[in-house]
Design a protein around this motif. Structure first.
Motif, PDB file in Angstrom:
ATOM      1  N   ALA A  97       0.838  -1.204   0.000  1.00  0.00           N
ATOM      2  CA  ALA A  97       0.000   0.000   0.000  1.00  0.00           C
ATOM      3  C   ALA A  97       0.873   1.254   0.000  1.00  0.00           C
ATOM      4  CB  ALA A  97      -0.924  -0.002   1.211  1.00  0.00           C
ATOM      5  N   ILE A  98       1.908   1.245   0.837  1.00  0.00           N
ATOM      6  CA  ILE A  98       2.824   2.393   0.899  1.00  0.00           C
ATOM      7  C   ILE A  98       3.538   2.560  -0.433  1.00  0.00           C
ATOM      8  CG2 ILE A  98       4.936   3.257   1.978  1.00  0.00           C
ATOM      9  CD1 ILE A  98       3.998   1.926   4.583  1.00  0.00           C
ATOM     10  N   SER A  99       3.966   1.447  -1.028  1.00  0.00           N
ATOM     11  CA  SER A  99       4.661   1.496  -2.309  1.00  0.00           C
ATOM     12  C   SER A  99       3.760   2.082  -3.396  1.00  0.00           C
ATOM     13  CB  SER A  99       5.112   0.090  -2.713  1.00  0.00           C
ATOM     14  OG  SER A  99       5.732   0.105  -3.974  1.00  0.00           O
ATOM     15  N   ARG A 100       2.495   1.666  -3.408  1.00  0.00           N
ATOM     16  CA  ARG A 100       1.581   2.198  -4.430  1.00  0.00           C
ATOM     17  C   ARG A 100       1.322   3.683  -4.217  1.00  0.00           C
ATOM     18  NH1 ARG A 100      -4.571   0.608  -6.451  1.00  0.00           N
ATOM     19  NH2 ARG A 100      -4.192   1.354  -8.564  1.00  0.00           N
ATOM     20  N   LEU A 101       1.201   4.090  -2.958  1.00  0.00           N
ATOM     21  CA  LEU A 101       0.971   5.504  -2.679  1.00  0.00           C
ATOM     22  C   LEU A 101       2.123   6.353  -3.212  1.00  0.00           C
ATOM     23  CD1 LEU A 101      -0.742   7.702  -1.325  1.00  0.00           C
ATOM     24  CD2 LEU A 101       0.553   7.286   0.786  1.00  0.00           C
ATOM     25  N   ARG A 102       3.344   5.847  -3.090  1.00  0.00           N
ATOM     26  CA  ARG A 102       4.515   6.615  -3.519  1.00  0.00           C
ATOM     27  C   ARG A 102       4.565   6.803  -5.035  1.00  0.00           C
ATOM     28  NH1 ARG A 102       8.740   3.563   0.584  1.00  0.00           N
ATOM     29  NH2 ARG A 102       8.318   4.867   2.416  1.00  0.00           N
ATOM     30  N   SER A 103       3.921   5.905  -5.778  1.00  0.00           N
ATOM     31  CA  SER A 103       3.962   6.008  -7.242  1.00  0.00           C
ATOM     32  C   SER A 103       2.596   6.338  -7.841  1.00  0.00           C
ATOM     33  CB  SER A 103       4.476   4.693  -7.847  1.00  0.00           C
ATOM     34  OG  SER A 103       3.577   3.626  -7.555  1.00  0.00           O
ATOM     35  N   GLU A 107       0.418   6.897 -11.953  1.00  0.00           N
ATOM     36  CA  GLU A 107      -0.806   6.268 -12.467  1.00  0.00           C
ATOM     37  C   GLU A 107      -1.850   7.324 -12.819  1.00  0.00           C
ATOM     38  OE1 GLU A 107      -2.217   2.426 -10.758  1.00  0.00           O
ATOM     39  OE2 GLU A 107      -0.901   2.971  -9.089  1.00  0.00           O
ATOM     40  N   VAL A 108      -2.026   8.286 -11.920  1.00  0.00           N
ATOM     41  CA  VAL A 108      -3.012   9.347 -12.163  1.00  0.00           C
ATOM     42  C   VAL A 108      -2.672  10.098 -13.450  1.00  0.00           C
ATOM     43  CG1 VAL A 108      -3.902  11.546 -11.318  1.00  0.00           C
ATOM     44  CG2 VAL A 108      -3.616   9.638  -9.732  1.00  0.00           C
ATOM     45  N   GLU A 109      -1.404  10.401 -13.624  1.00  0.00           N
ATOM     46  CA  GLU A 109      -0.976  11.122 -14.824  1.00  0.00           C
ATOM     47  C   GLU A 109      -1.263  10.314 -16.093  1.00  0.00           C
ATOM     48  OE1 GLU A 109       2.997  13.361 -16.618  1.00  0.00           O
ATOM     49  OE2 GLU A 109       3.220  11.836 -15.059  1.00  0.00           O
ATOM     50  N   MET A 110      -1.008   9.011 -16.046  1.00  0.00           N
ATOM     51  CA  MET A 110      -1.219   8.169 -17.221  1.00  0.00           C
ATOM     52  C   MET A 110      -2.692   8.166 -17.640  1.00  0.00           C
ATOM     53  SD  MET A 110      -0.453   4.102 -17.785  1.00  0.00           S
ATOM     54  CE  MET A 110      -1.610   3.589 -16.505  1.00  0.00           C
ATOM     55  N   TYR A 111      -3.599   7.945 -16.664  1.00  0.00           N
ATOM     56  CA  TYR A 111      -5.013   7.862 -17.011  1.00  0.00           C
ATOM     57  C   TYR A 111      -5.589   9.230 -17.366  1.00  0.00           C
ATOM     58  CZ  TYR A 111      -4.757   3.057 -15.439  1.00  0.00           C
ATOM     59  OH  TYR A 111      -4.412   1.735 -15.314  1.00  0.00           O
ATOM     60  N   ALA A 189     -10.135   7.057  -4.574  1.00  0.00           N
ATOM     61  CA  ALA A 189     -10.609   6.369  -3.373  1.00  0.00           C
ATOM     62  C   ALA A 189      -9.436   5.822  -2.559  1.00  0.00           C
ATOM     63  CB  ALA A 189     -11.560   5.232  -3.766  1.00  0.00           C
ATOM     64  N   PHE A 190      -8.431   5.311  -3.265  1.00  0.00           N
ATOM     65  CA  PHE A 190      -7.239   4.791  -2.580  1.00  0.00           C
ATOM     66  C   PHE A 190      -6.552   5.902  -1.783  1.00  0.00           C
ATOM     67  CE2 PHE A 190      -2.710   3.934  -2.319  1.00  0.00           C
ATOM     68  CZ  PHE A 190      -2.654   2.605  -1.934  1.00  0.00           C
ATOM     69  N   LYS A 191      -6.342   7.043  -2.422  1.00  0.00           N
ATOM     70  CA  LYS A 191      -5.676   8.163  -1.752  1.00  0.00           C
ATOM     71  C   LYS A 191      -6.493   8.667  -0.563  1.00  0.00           C
ATOM     72  CE  LYS A 191      -3.560  11.305  -4.245  1.00  0.00           C
ATOM     73  NZ  LYS A 191      -3.282  12.314  -5.299  1.00  0.00           N
ATOM     74  N   GLU A 192      -7.812   8.604  -0.696  1.00  0.00           N
ATOM     75  CA  GLU A 192      -8.687   9.085   0.371  1.00  0.00           C
ATOM     76  C   GLU A 192      -8.679   8.147   1.577  1.00  0.00           C
ATOM     77  OE1 GLU A 192     -13.439  10.108   1.058  1.00  0.00           O
ATOM     78  OE2 GLU A 192     -12.668   9.691  -0.940  1.00  0.00           O
TER      79      GLU A 192
END
Length: 213
Positions: A97-103, A107-111, A189-192
């Motif tokens: 979860a921490i790893s995904r938050l850091r990158s 992902e947001v930029e790509m979509y 939702a993940f960030k929230e």
């Protein structure tokens, strides 16, 4: 000495130990001294035995801090790999979860770019459609055939070919708008939810660390 604590307490203690290590790096005490050759005191008259004890004590204290910090980090990392949380309907280890938050910004930029891309393509198609108006087609035919009279069949064939050659439509094998929008909603939702999920896990789960003192 073993000590059991919550992950939240461990993370706070980690901050304290890291600060101590940083302070030591910039305020490192002398681990050597200058003694009088023909006397057991240093150049300021302090007995060598006292200096030796102070040097050894300083070194031992720093080594203990580094050792404790390493043990604490290892225990936290192990716990983060084993403890799982649910975020936005998906299960993650704390570490993942921490790893995904850091990158996640990548992902947001790509979509977001995918949505920008499809809008650009739609605008291009819309702009191109203006070239298919009756007036535009007639101008093209006149440009090609000139003012000379041509039979209706030739004119219609030329019009049909022009329209066929210049009619555009969107090619979207990924169903971009639905895919990107769904992913962006998921990432939002993940960030929230991640901070609440991690805080809850850190407060509910404990680790045991073997400190040097």
């Amino acid at each position: 000495m073993e000590k059991t604590m919550t992950l939240y307490e461990a993370l706070e203690k980690k901050k304290v130990l890291e600060k101590k290590v940083e302070q030591y790096r910039f305020n490192q005490p002398r681990l050597v001294d200058i003694k009088k050759t023909y006397d057991n005191v240093n150049d300021k008259g302090v007995p060598i035995d006292d200096i030796k004890k102070a040097i050894q004590s300083g070194r031992d204290a720093y080594c203990a801090i580094v050792y404790n910090l390493n043990e604490l980090k290892a225990a936290i990392n192990e716990a983060n790999a084993k403890i799982h949380v649910i975020i936005a309907g998906k299960e993650y280890s704390i570490a993942n979860a921490i790893s995904r938050l850091r990158s996640i910004d990548v992902e947001v930029e790509m979509y977001t770019r995918m949505l920008t891309n499809i809008r650009a393509c739609e605008n291009e198609i819309e702009n191109a459609s203006t070239n298919l108006s009756s007036e535009a087609v007639s101008k093209y035919v006149s440009k090609i055939l000139g003012d000379s009279k041509k039979d209706e069949g030739t004119i219609n064939a030329l019009k049909e070919q022009y329209i066929k050659d210049n009619t555009l439509e969107l090619y979207d094998p990924l169903n971009t708008r639905e895919l990107a929008s769904t992913k962006l909603d998921e990432l939002a939702a993940f960030k929230e939810q991640i901070h609440f999920a991690l805080t809850k896990a850190n407060c509910e789960n404990t680790i045991t660390v073997n400190f040097s003192d």
